[in-house]
Design a protein around this motif. Structure first.
Motif: not given
Length: 304
Positions: A261-274, A277-281, A292-293
């Motif tokens: 799990v990685e926090l950017t300035e405004r969002s949360v992204i999660v790394f996948a196996g490839d 990443t997906v951003e959680i909205l 919300d995000a």
């Protein structure tokens, strides 16, 4: 006596039954199900629609009761329709429909036969699905095709949006097919099951996210089981989090472990196996409200 016996539930059931009533067809019996406690009913009620047209529906789990066989036999129906009825209808009941028994299935048969066809279509990354009217046999979703209508699946569409389109397509197919069914010259197109697919039912626990899968596969899972279904879920800092909406993110990395799990300035992204990443909205931490995000970002900051 003649007329029509209808076994129906959910959005497809409501809209197809309404199509029959709107066409002034002679609906004689309506069978439906009780709503399941704890499940969100996002569709209009088949039972209420039947009552509004002077028919008291029978709420049943299935058509295994001999008394129901006798009720249907007494009607001597011309047609029997199954519109998202949850249980297989016995062959002895199908045989009572003098001019045929028909099922409306929420896919482009023979693809996605079986349970939860819309959810499975999204989960498998399909870009279209549809509604198919077919003759019923004792084998599920295997009888000859009468007609079908295609429905697009966009890359951000969730199961609810697609389900509503499928219900509209089902009503269109039924209205289009009724004149030929009544005239006795409706098509009978054999299904090549070897070119199709069959899927079983899904359970809430099937929503567990496997972060070793690709980012697109994870995004598709989230779309497939988003509200009003139980949702995709994962563990974040020891707490179950249900994820309602995601989008594929341009962020990527190398040699990053899946599920990071990685926090950017405004969002949360999660790394996948490839390594994408997906951003959680939208998400809901267990025991908490839907976020919300920005709210999920704040929750994670406070949880670190």
């Amino acid at each position: 006596m003649g007329g029509i016996v209808v076994c129906a539930y959910s959005d497809v059931g409501y809209k197809c039954l309404k199509t029959l009533f709107d066409a002034d067809e002679s609906v004689r019996l309506v069978y439906t199900h009780d709503d399941v406690p704890g499940e969100e009913r996002w569709f209009d009620s088949v039972a209420e629609l039947a009552r509004s047209h002077g028919i008291e529906p029978r709420r049943v789990a299935d058509l295994g009761d001999p008394a129901d066989e006798e009720r249907i036999r007494a009607v001597a129906p011309d047609f029997l329709f199954s519109f998202y009825f949850r249980k297989m209808i016995p062959g002895r009941i199908l045989a009572l429909a003098r001019r045929g028994a028909f099922n409306m299935h929420g896919s482009l048969l023979p693809a996605f036969r079986g349970r939860s066809p819309v959810n499975w279509a999204i989960l498998e990354g399909a870009t279209e699905t549809g509604a198919s009217l077919h003759y019923m046999t004792e084998k599920p979703d295997a009888g000859d095709l009468v007609d079908q209508e295609r429905v697009p699946i966009g890359p951000e569409d969730d199961a609810l949006a697609v389900s509503r389109r499928v219900a509209d397509a089902a009503a269109l197919v039924l209205a289009r097919s009724l004149p030929r069914l009544k005239a006795g010259d409706a098509p009978r197109i054999p299904l090549d099951l070897s070119k199709g697919s069959y899927f079983g039912g899904r359970k809430p626990e099937d929503g567990l996210i496997d972060w070793t899968r690709s980012a697109k596969e994870i995004h598709d899972l989230v779309r497939a089981v988003a509200k009003p279904w139980p949702g995709a879920f994962t563990d974040v800092f020891g707490k179950k989090v249900t994820i309602w909406r995601t989008r594929l993110s341009p962020h990527g990395g190398h040699d990053v472990f899946p599920g990071k799990v990685e926090l950017t300035e405004r969002s949360v992204i999660v790394f996948a196996g490839d390594d994408h990443t997906v951003e959680i909205l939208a998400a809901r931490p267990e025991g908490g409200p839907d976020l919300d995000a920005a709210g999920f970002h704040s929750w994670l900051l406070s949880s670190v």
